[in-house]
Motif scaffolding. Structure first.
Motif, PDB file in Angstrom:
ATOM      1  N   PRO A   1       0.844  -1.198   0.000  1.00  0.00           N
ATOM      2  CA  PRO A   1       0.000   0.000   0.000  1.00  0.00           C
ATOM      3  C   PRO A   1       0.881   1.251   0.000  1.00  0.00           C
ATOM      4  CG  PRO A   1      -0.764  -1.581   1.631  1.00  0.00           C
ATOM      5  CD  PRO A   1       0.583  -2.063   1.167  1.00  0.00           C
ATOM      6  N   VAL A   2       0.507   2.234  -0.800  1.00  0.00           N
ATOM      7  CA  VAL A   2       1.299   3.461  -0.925  1.00  0.00           C
ATOM      8  C   VAL A   2       0.399   4.683  -0.763  1.00  0.00           C
ATOM      9  CG1 VAL A   2       3.073   2.440  -2.402  1.00  0.00           C
ATOM     10  CG2 VAL A   2       1.032   3.407  -3.462  1.00  0.00           C
ATOM     11  N   PRO A   3       1.011   5.804  -0.298  1.00  0.00           N
ATOM     12  CA  PRO A   3       2.420   6.056   0.014  1.00  0.00           C
ATOM     13  C   PRO A   3       2.905   5.209   1.201  1.00  0.00           C
ATOM     14  CG  PRO A   3       1.191   8.127  -0.192  1.00  0.00           C
ATOM     15  CD  PRO A   3       0.186   7.028  -0.124  1.00  0.00           C
ATOM     16  N   THR A   4       4.237   4.970   1.214  1.00  0.00           N
ATOM     17  CA  THR A   4       4.799   4.124   2.255  1.00  0.00           C
ATOM     18  C   THR A   4       6.210   4.583   2.612  1.00  0.00           C
ATOM     19  OG1 THR A   4       5.134   1.812   2.911  1.00  0.00           O
ATOM     20  CG2 THR A   4       5.863   2.426   0.701  1.00  0.00           C
ATOM     21  N   TRP A   5       6.745   3.992   3.642  1.00  0.00           N
ATOM     22  CA  TRP A   5       8.106   4.254   4.123  1.00  0.00           C
ATOM     23  C   TRP A   5       9.093   3.947   2.992  1.00  0.00           C
ATOM     24  CZ3 TRP A   5      11.204   0.202   7.122  1.00  0.00           C
ATOM     25  CH2 TRP A   5      12.320   0.776   7.759  1.00  0.00           C
ATOM     26  N   PRO A   6       9.927   4.893   2.596  1.00  0.00           N
ATOM     27  CA  PRO A   6      10.799   4.671   1.435  1.00  0.00           C
ATOM     28  C   PRO A   6      11.781   3.524   1.602  1.00  0.00           C
ATOM     29  CG  PRO A   6      11.367   6.733   2.554  1.00  0.00           C
ATOM     30  CD  PRO A   6      10.072   6.272   3.128  1.00  0.00           C
ATOM     31  N   ASN A   7      12.208   3.243   2.823  1.00  0.00           N
ATOM     32  CA  ASN A   7      13.158   2.145   3.039  1.00  0.00           C
ATOM     33  C   ASN A   7      12.580   0.816   2.577  1.00  0.00           C
ATOM     34  OD1 ASN A   7      13.781   4.413   4.789  1.00  0.00           O
ATOM     35  ND2 ASN A   7      15.367   3.129   5.675  1.00  0.00           N
ATOM     36  N   LEU A   8      11.286   0.625   2.758  1.00  0.00           N
ATOM     37  CA  LEU A   8      10.659  -0.621   2.332  1.00  0.00           C
ATOM     38  C   LEU A   8      10.784  -0.802   0.826  1.00  0.00           C
ATOM     39  CD1 LEU A   8       8.820  -3.098   2.688  1.00  0.00           C
ATOM     40  CD2 LEU A   8       6.868  -1.555   2.585  1.00  0.00           C
ATOM     41  N   ILE A   9      10.472   0.252   0.080  1.00  0.00           N
ATOM     42  CA  ILE A   9      10.539   0.184  -1.378  1.00  0.00           C
ATOM     43  C   ILE A   9      11.951  -0.146  -1.840  1.00  0.00           C
ATOM     44  CG2 ILE A   9      10.335   1.558  -3.494  1.00  0.00           C
ATOM     45  CD1 ILE A   9       8.068   3.097  -2.139  1.00  0.00           C
ATOM     46  N   GLU A  10      12.936   0.535  -1.266  1.00  0.00           N
ATOM     47  CA  GLU A  10      14.308   0.361  -1.730  1.00  0.00           C
ATOM     48  C   GLU A  10      14.904  -0.970  -1.285  1.00  0.00           C
ATOM     49  OE1 GLU A  10      15.549   2.171  -4.053  1.00  0.00           O
ATOM     50  OE2 GLU A  10      13.775   3.443  -3.975  1.00  0.00           O
ATOM     51  N   ILE A  11      14.504  -1.480  -0.133  1.00  0.00           N
ATOM     52  CA  ILE A  11      14.987  -2.787   0.304  1.00  0.00           C
ATOM     53  C   ILE A  11      14.534  -3.867  -0.670  1.00  0.00           C
ATOM     54  CG2 ILE A  11      14.606  -4.592   2.047  1.00  0.00           C
ATOM     55  CD1 ILE A  11      14.840  -2.342   4.165  1.00  0.00           C
ATOM     56  N   VAL A  12      13.266  -3.828  -1.056  1.00  0.00           N
ATOM     57  CA  VAL A  12      12.768  -4.809  -2.028  1.00  0.00           C
ATOM     58  C   VAL A  12      13.554  -4.698  -3.327  1.00  0.00           C
ATOM     59  CG1 VAL A  12      10.774  -5.486  -3.424  1.00  0.00           C
ATOM     60  CG2 VAL A  12      10.465  -4.918  -0.999  1.00  0.00           C
ATOM     61  N   ARG A  13      13.803  -3.466  -3.768  1.00  0.00           N
ATOM     62  CA  ARG A  13      14.528  -3.250  -5.029  1.00  0.00           C
ATOM     63  C   ARG A  13      15.971  -3.740  -4.925  1.00  0.00           C
ATOM     64  NH1 ARG A  13      14.040   2.681  -6.866  1.00  0.00           N
ATOM     65  NH2 ARG A  13      11.914   1.976  -7.247  1.00  0.00           N
ATOM     66  N   ILE A  14      16.642  -3.462  -3.823  1.00  0.00           N
ATOM     67  CA  ILE A  14      18.032  -3.896  -3.638  1.00  0.00           C
ATOM     68  C   ILE A  14      18.142  -5.413  -3.754  1.00  0.00           C
ATOM     69  CG2 ILE A  14      19.867  -4.127  -1.905  1.00  0.00           C
ATOM     70  CD1 ILE A  14      19.023  -1.295  -0.914  1.00  0.00           C
ATOM     71  N   LEU A  15      17.129  -6.109  -3.269  1.00  0.00           N
ATOM     72  CA  LEU A  15      17.151  -7.572  -3.270  1.00  0.00           C
ATOM     73  C   LEU A  15      16.638  -8.166  -4.573  1.00  0.00           C
ATOM     74  CD1 LEU A  15      15.942  -8.173   0.398  1.00  0.00           C
ATOM     75  CD2 LEU A  15      18.267  -8.341  -0.501  1.00  0.00           C
ATOM     76  N   GLY A  16      16.366  -7.303  -5.558  1.00  0.00           N
ATOM     77  CA  GLY A  16      15.930  -7.809  -6.854  1.00  0.00           C
ATOM     78  C   GLY A  16      14.449  -8.047  -6.972  1.00  0.00           C
ATOM     79  N   GLY A  17      13.685  -7.658  -5.948  1.00  0.00           N
ATOM     80  CA  GLY A  17      12.236  -7.789  -6.003  1.00  0.00           C
ATOM     81  C   GLY A  17      11.597  -6.619  -6.728  1.00  0.00           C
ATOM     82  N   VAL A  18      10.288  -6.721  -6.922  1.00  0.00           N
ATOM     83  CA  VAL A  18       9.521  -5.699  -7.628  1.00  0.00           C
ATOM     84  C   VAL A  18       8.373  -5.259  -6.726  1.00  0.00           C
ATOM     85  CG1 VAL A  18       8.113  -5.175  -9.658  1.00  0.00           C
ATOM     86  CG2 VAL A  18      10.087  -6.716  -9.863  1.00  0.00           C
ATOM     87  N   VAL A  19       8.325  -3.965  -6.431  1.00  0.00           N
ATOM     88  CA  VAL A  19       7.221  -3.425  -5.640  1.00  0.00           C
ATOM     89  C   VAL A  19       6.017  -3.208  -6.549  1.00  0.00           C
ATOM     90  CG1 VAL A  19       6.394  -1.411  -4.362  1.00  0.00           C
ATOM     91  CG2 VAL A  19       8.657  -2.363  -3.874  1.00  0.00           C
ATOM     92  N   VAL A  20       4.865  -3.742  -6.141  1.00  0.00           N
ATOM     93  CA  VAL A  20       3.601  -3.505  -6.831  1.00  0.00           C
ATOM     94  C   VAL A  20       2.777  -2.583  -5.940  1.00  0.00           C
ATOM     95  CG1 VAL A  20       1.505  -4.538  -7.785  1.00  0.00           C
ATOM     96  CG2 VAL A  20       3.702  -5.752  -7.962  1.00  0.00           C
ATOM     97  N   PRO A  21       2.702  -1.287  -6.269  1.00  0.00           N
ATOM     98  CA  PRO A  21       2.022  -0.347  -5.389  1.00  0.00           C
ATOM     99  C   PRO A  21       0.503  -0.445  -5.483  1.00  0.00           C
ATOM    100  CG  PRO A  21       2.839   0.791  -7.328  1.00  0.00           C
ATOM    101  CD  PRO A  21       3.313  -0.625  -7.437  1.00  0.00           C
TER     102      PRO A  21
END
Length: 396
Positions: free
Chosen positions: A122-142
């Motif tokens: 769910p968005v808007p959200t804490w930016p660290n969550l978005i970037e952690i998923v991205r760093i690990l190669g995941g894809v955020v679906v907002p």
């Protein structure tokens, strides 16, 4: 001299977004004239009894490597705390002590994500969550919150429609940073059932569970899930006990996953500083009054800033149900980062731009009201004066 070529860095790292909150804060961290409401922390020092416990632990020699999952006494204290304060039974052997809530989130996703896996957020959200998923190669679906009748709401049909064959997890932060939304109890049950049917993980950030303003505390997935459900709950000592700089948190993992998180802790940090863990035991066992006092203080700050800003015609006040953040919309604002910088320079108030919180955040600014009521009152006057002046300037 040219800089390091970014093409030599993996895209998942080179593509990390600038943390706009920290960027604004770094402009004036040491300026005593700035009222600092940008980052989520109280202006109070860590209570004396917690600092004294750390000092005593150091003097007693608790300065060596220790268990990767956390010292047993701390894991026992965490179990007692959950039984006493949250009325949930969690066995001590399901806790892992982490270097703050950020690392708890990192380890949670390290444990479950493969490259390309999707995480519904769910968005808007804490930016660290978005970037952690991205760093690990995941894809955020907002999945955007809906704004109805002056409140944020999550439509579970929107969540269901976001699920694809690549979906791995649903990440819920309730109470929510930055919106202040709290997931109703009936929705926690519905999301649990949705995750069970689809074989999805639930990552539940319950950091602000005690910071609620309409009675009681926020519902927890721990109340409705079994120890073997695909649920990981993340938390931190930072908010409840004024320990942001201590860098200690915890996560709760499903029964049977101790080896996974023992290994992740070993290869991320080896262990959290042992004397800090002893201070955390004191916080858990002796800090209930600290939590209650911080919640009362935040409740006063919430009323002060919401009352002050709802008098402004261009500001849309959405009173937070929980957390200690006020996420307010400004009509006509197209550059939240620029507005935050101007507020810092012209009004000497530090706020976080809503654009830092991902999709849907651009029309908003966020303030932390977990500071002294007189400071919130002064900040409210400065912010109101800034927007009154801006409006007058446009009218002229």
């Amino acid at each position: 001299m040219s800089g390091w070529p970014m093409q030599a860095v993996p895209a998942r790292v080179s593509g990390i977004e600038l943390n706009q909150i920290c960027d604004v804060a770094d402009m004036a961290r040491e300026d005593p004239d700035v009222i600092k409401l940008w980052i989520g922390e109280s202006d109070l020092p860590t209570p004396d009894f917690i600092r004294e416990a750390a000092a005593a632990a150091m003097l007693a020699g608790h300065t060596r490597y220790t268990y990767s999952l956390g010292v047993p006494a701390l894991r026992d204290a965490l179990s007692r705390y959950h039984a006493r304060r949250l009325d949930v039974a969690v066995a001590a052997d399901r806790f892992s002590v982490t270097a703050g809530g950020v690392q708890a989130v990192m380890q949670a996703f390290q444990a479950i994500l493969e490259p390309g896996d999707e995480v519904i957020v769910p968005v808007p959200t804490w930016p660290n969550l978005i970037e952690i998923v991205r760093i690990l190669g995941g894809v955020v679906v907002p999945v955007p919150y809906r704004l109805e009748n002056g409140a944020f709401r999550l439509d579970l049909d929107d969540v269901a429609q976001a699920i694809t064959p690549r979906s791995k997890a649903i990440a819920i932060n309730s109470p929510s940073n930055p919106t202040g939304w709290i997931m109703p109890r009936e929705q926690t049950v519905a999301v649990r059932d949705m995750a069970r049917r689809r074989g999805l993980w639930l990552i539940s950030d319950e950091v602000y569970a005690h910071f609620t303003y309409d009675g009681g505390r926020a519902p927890s997935f721990l109340e409705i899930c079994e120890p073997t459900d695909r649920l990981i709950v993340v938390n931190t000592f930072s908010k409840n006990w004024c320990m942001t700089g201590w860098r200690i948190g915890w996560l709760i993992f499903p029964q049977g996953m101790a080896t996974v998180f023992d290994n992740l802790s070993q290869y991320n940090t080896t262990s959290v500083a042992t004397f800090v863990q002893h201070a955390a035991i004191a916080a858990l066992d002796r800090g209930d009054d600290v939590i209650d006092g911080l919640v009362r203080r935040a409740a006063a700050g919430r009323e002060i800033i919401c009352d002050a800003l709802e008098r402004l015609p261009q500001v849309r006040v959405i009173r937070p149900q929980g957390t200690f953040y006020f996420f307010f919309a400004v009509d006509g604002m197209t550059d939240g980062y620029g507005t935050a910088v101007r507020l810092l320079k012209e009004a000497k108030v530090g706020v976080a731009p809503g654009s830092a919180f991902g999709p849907g955040g651009a029309p908003f600014l966020r303030v932390c009201f977990a500071v002294a009521p007189d400071r919130i009152a002064e900040a409210s006057e400065r912010i109101a004066g800034f927007f009154r002046g801006e409006r007058a300037g446009k009218a002229a």
